[in-house]
Design a protein around this motif. Sequence first.
Motif, PDB file in Angstrom:
ATOM      1  N   LEU A 159       1.581 -13.101  82.499  1.00 54.85           N
ATOM      2  CA  LEU A 159       1.757 -12.239  81.334  1.00 54.85           C
ATOM      3  C   LEU A 159       3.237 -12.247  80.984  1.00 54.85           C
ATOM      4  O   LEU A 159       4.087 -12.547  81.833  1.00 54.85           O
ATOM      5  N   ALA A 160       3.536 -11.942  79.729  1.00 62.99           N
ATOM      6  CA  ALA A 160       4.926 -12.009  79.273  1.00 62.99           C
ATOM      7  C   ALA A 160       5.242 -10.873  78.314  1.00 62.99           C
ATOM      8  O   ALA A 160       4.450 -10.545  77.434  1.00 62.99           O
ATOM      9  N   PHE A 161       6.427 -10.271  78.517  1.00 67.34           N
ATOM     10  CA  PHE A 161       6.959  -9.225  77.646  1.00 67.34           C
ATOM     11  C   PHE A 161       8.442  -9.075  78.002  1.00 67.34           C
ATOM     12  O   PHE A 161       8.799  -9.086  79.169  1.00 67.34           O
ATOM     13  N   ARG A 162       9.382  -8.989  77.094  1.00 67.72           N
ATOM     14  CA  ARG A 162       9.249  -8.901  75.660  1.00 67.72           C
ATOM     15  C   ARG A 162       9.520 -10.275  75.087  1.00 67.72           C
ATOM     16  O   ARG A 162      10.574 -10.843  75.299  1.00 67.72           O
ATOM     17  N   VAL A 208      13.922   7.583  71.754  1.00 66.44           N
ATOM     18  CA  VAL A 208      14.117   6.318  72.456  1.00 66.44           C
ATOM     19  C   VAL A 208      13.332   5.214  71.757  1.00 66.44           C
ATOM     20  O   VAL A 208      12.298   5.459  71.132  1.00 66.44           O
ATOM     21  N   GLY A 209      13.845   4.006  71.884  1.00 63.09           N
ATOM     22  CA  GLY A 209      13.187   2.839  71.310  1.00 63.09           C
ATOM     23  C   GLY A 209      13.658   1.588  72.005  1.00 63.09           C
ATOM     24  O   GLY A 209      14.762   1.551  72.573  1.00 63.09           O
ATOM     25  N   SER A 242      17.777   1.637  76.735  1.00 63.23           N
ATOM     26  CA  SER A 242      16.328   1.632  76.916  1.00 63.23           C
ATOM     27  C   SER A 242      15.814   0.221  77.202  1.00 63.23           C
ATOM     28  O   SER A 242      14.943   0.033  78.063  1.00 63.23           O
ATOM     29  N   ALA A 243      16.328  -0.755  76.466  1.00 69.14           N
ATOM     30  CA  ALA A 243      15.871  -2.133  76.673  1.00 69.14           C
ATOM     31  C   ALA A 243      16.143  -2.594  78.100  1.00 69.14           C
ATOM     32  O   ALA A 243      15.281  -3.213  78.748  1.00 69.14           O
ATOM     33  N   ALA A 244      17.331  -2.291  78.607  1.00 68.58           N
ATOM     34  CA  ALA A 244      17.676  -2.706  79.968  1.00 68.58           C
ATOM     35  C   ALA A 244      16.773  -2.017  80.989  1.00 68.58           C
ATOM     36  O   ALA A 244      16.296  -2.647  81.945  1.00 68.58           O
TER      37      ALA A 244
END
Length: 310
Positions: free
Chosen positions: A89-92, A250-251, A257-259
């Motif tokens: 599976l993969a994200f993002r 948050v987003g 948040s991304a980290a």
Amino acid sequence: MAKHWVAPRFGGSEVLELVDTEVPEPGPGEVTIDVRAAGVNPADTKHVRQGDPADLPVPIGYEVAGVLSTVGPDTEIASGGGAVGDEVLAFRVSGGWAERITVPAADVFAKPAALGFAEAANLLLAATTAADMIRVTRAEGRDTVVVHGASGAVGVSLLQLLRPLGTRVIGTASERNADTVRRFGGEWVAYGDGLEARIRDRAPDGVDVALDCVGTDEAVDVSLALVADRSRIVTIAAPGRAQSDGIRAVGGAQPESAAFRDSVRQRLIDLAGAGELEVPVARTFPLAEALAAVHLLESQHPGGKLALLP
């Protein structure tokens, strides 16, 4: 060539097109995935409503599950190893609504055998968002927490991630979704007129944390009335209210948040593989019928996650 959904111009879901694209061979640090399922999320189309024309056409889709078809030279996936034929599976990622996709190996993980492709393709966007909301509000076992929109994808992830902390969770949802809230460990309360009073009846000693997954004025207003510390109110759907009322928003585009979301991917996959984080899937669609999936999602009553199956 492979089929791939893109937005050739900015707008709503009506601008999306299914096109043939060349899939590049993976270089060092990259892999190619034959997609078996692609997750469908509000963010997939939200992010093509406007932007820089230089970015057009915009590929659609942030998470997939499938089988490795090619592995770049000297490359391992994020969970280690990685060989042709492995289920992953993969994200993002960018452009997951596709038959085949070449992506950074750092965003690819071994798929637990216990997860089907549709479930795996819908795990991480919602679950990393939920984990991020818990992080910023510092929710812990002694807290009483209100989750607005507790029967939605992020809400269900929140219920499951809060449960092992021993946190008491009150979840708002419609009556038709009451059983979903209860099934995942929340105490159901109907939203609508009188919501604040109903929550106070449930929690006469007060509410410590509010997690807003819906972005309505009702959800924000009730959160402000119930929670004294505004740093412990977070929304993922009302950034304007966050700015005006001094609560957290948050987003995934926020660097912090991304980290964090990237850092918890493997832990969340492990929880799902152990049966401790379920992904309810309501329906699947052929890849070519992506717009029908979007329309169902936009109705706000899909009853679970949706997946596209190439």
